[in-house]
Design a protein around this motif. Structure first.
Motif: not given
Ligand SMILES: Nc1ncnc2c1ncn2[C@@H]1O[C@H](COP(=O)(O)OP(=O)(O)OP(=O)(O)O)[C@@H](O)[C@H]1O
Ligand SMILES: [Mg+2]
Lengths: 269, 253
Positions: B176-183
């Protein structure tokens, strides 16, 4: 917990079954937690000796400190006073020779059944490891589920994975904290039978926490009855019925009712 | 059956485009290109090959900045999350750095790295690093004690414990963190490219405006940024769904 003076606290160490060498002993173990700047005494004066290969059940009302005592014996917690000795040495931390079985919650959800059971065997060569894993998968009846993940298993199956994971490292002592508490009554009966079978085959020393009186009397060599908080040893009952136990025999009922009245007394304190 | 999953959004988008066109039609002097002109702008960008080059440039910077941030933040987060003292020591700095927008680092990025890829990559790194680190620290601290106790019980020292227990245990939250961070990375790259480099989708937008007020190309650039961002997000989502990583999502907790 107020009138602790009237509790029949046993201060002298209770000896194990006659003829067994001592595996584990607690000397005046006391435990207190700090809560809201106050110390909350949870265990007091626990003196107990457990023989090698003995099956001991800890029984007592909720909150009396059974899990705390078991965690301290396993080395996860340090007792506030007194000492716990295994094989004559003071317990200073967790150790693979003594495995703690948490309810099924301790199974690692990111590993398969195989991965979980082989978890403690990292240092073995692959072939030997696979053999050991296979052996214990068979012992707990999980053939065909080697590649399954825990979320694909039932509660009873997960519990068996945990027991197998513990057995696979061949520990001398196993600590089980209400291992069957979350299971339905039929699965629970089956698991008890399996645990007894494994215990008779491998002769581990087992400390088993439960608040189910029947479970204690069905399984244990001795039942340690604890009083409400602060937990003390109120009585130790030897269950002198050979396995397999007839749970409708007069002796069984007599022992069970004896403990029942002890617990009733504990509740009135 | 299946058609319904995209039918409704498609109709909705068509309606929005219609409203957009209508508004532009009613206020022609407002300088906002309509959807039709925007579409022509997108078409206009393709033959010059520039658009592909710009997309590649932006994705390249995001890949580097984001990957470096993740590679540093995850191991560091595991250690800091595990050792309470390290967390207490680091926490004040983290709390001060956190509210600083990554864009505030633009002058420093240019000072250190000049105008070019490195400056943009640095800005993306700065934007991704802290959110990732905080996610990992938080995730480590909420790993159930049973897993840690079980790991210790089987004789794991600190480093194996991090590798074999903490890391797999945090994977669901990590994803989940990766997804938000990629955003975040995708947001930062556009801003960075407006100032710190001479290529990329962010540069396309400022360039289109500076070189002759081509607002059709500005909006075309915005649409492309949105579409690429959506594709990136879908890619991480598909990782989340892959079996080895998804154990936490299937658990009925
Ligand atoms: N880490 C802790 N910090 C503070 N208090 C604690 C801690 N662990 C346990 N206690 C307290 O110690 C008491 C005994 O807890 P413990 O879990 O050992 O009881 P138990 O006999 O296992 O109960 P149950 O049968 O419900 O599992 C409880 O009052 C609990 O609130
Ligand atoms: Mg308990």
């Amino acid at each position: 917990m107020s009138s602790s003076a009237s509790a029949r606290a046993v201060t002298a160490a209770e000896p194990p079954m006659p003829g067994l060498p001592i595996k584990l002993r607690t000397e005046n173990v006391g435990m207190a937690f700090l809560r809201d700047d106050k110390t909350l005494p949870v265990l007091e004066n626990i003196n107990l000796e457990v023989g090698n290969g003995e099956f001991v059940c800890l029984l007592g009302p909720s909150g009396c400190g059974k899990s705390t005592l078991l965690s301290a014996m396993a080395g996860f917690l340090r007792p506030t006073s007194g000492a716990i000795l295994i094989d004559g040495e003071i317990v200073r931390g967790a150790d693979p020779r003594r495995i703690f079985v948490f309810q099924e919650r301790g199974v690692f959800p990111w590993l398969t059944v195989e991965g979980n059971i082989g978890f403690g065997l990292r240092k073995l060569p692959a072939k030997e490891r696979a053999e050991r894993v296979g052996h214990y998968i068979q012992m707990v009846g999980l053939e065909g589920f080697e590649k399954s993940y825990p979320h694909e298993l039932s509660g009873g199956m997960k519990q068996r994975v945990e027991v197998a994971r513990a057995l696979a490292v061949n520990p001398d002592v196993m600590f089980l904290d209400e291992p069957f508490g979350a299971l339905d009554s039929i699965t629970r009966m089956v698991m008890r039978i399996e645990l007894l079978r494994i215990w008779q085959a491998e002769r581990k020393t087992i400390l088993f926490v439960t608040h189910d009186i029947d479970e204690a009397v069905q399984l244990a060599d001795r039942v340690v009855v604890m009083s409400a908080r602060p937990g003390r040893i109120q009585q130790i009952v030897s269950i002198d019925i050979p396995h397999p136990r007839d749970i409708s025999s007069p002796r069984y009922l007599e022992l069970r009712d004896g403990i029942l009245s002890q617990i009733g007394l504990a509740h009135r304190l | 059956m299946k058609s319904h999953t995209w039918l409704k959004p498609a109709i909705f988008i068509l309606v929005l485009l219609g409203v957009w066109q209508l508004v532009v039609f009613l206020h022609p002097q407002q300088l906002l290109p309509g959807p039709w002109k925007t579409a022509l702008g997108i078409v206009d960008l393709f033959p010059r090959g520039l658009i592909v080059k710009y997309i590649v440039a932006s994705v390249f910077r995001v890949t580097w900045g984001f990957s470096l941030a993740v590679l540093v933040a995850v191991p560091l987060g595991l250690v800091v999350g595990w050792y309470r003292r390290a967390e207490m020591a680091l926490n004040p700095i983290l709390q001060i750095l956190r509210p600083i927008s990554p864009l505030a680092w633009i002058p420093i990025a240019i000072l250190w790295f000049g105008v070019g890829d490195l400056a943009a990559i640095f800005l993306i790194f700065v934007g991704c690093f802290l959110p990732m680190l905080l996610t990992v620290i938080n995730a480590v601290q909420s790993v159930p004690a049973v897993y840690i106790n079980a790991g210790r019980n089987f004789g794991l020292g600190p480093v194996p414990l991090m590798r074999k227990i903490l890391f797999p245990a945090i994977i669901p939250r990590l994803m989940t963190g990766l997804r938000i961070t990629l955003g975040i990375a995708w947001l930062v790259v556009v801003a960075a490219e407006m100032i710190a480099v001479n290529s990329g989708l962010g540069f396309l937008i400022v360039d289109a405006r500076n070189a002759g007020n081509r607002y059709d190309l500005v909006v075309a650039g915005m649409v492309i940024i949105g579409v690429v961002g959506l594709l990136l997000d879908n890619w991480v989502r598909s990782l989340e769904r892959s079996h080895a990583l998804c154990w936490g999502f299937e658990e009925k907790q």
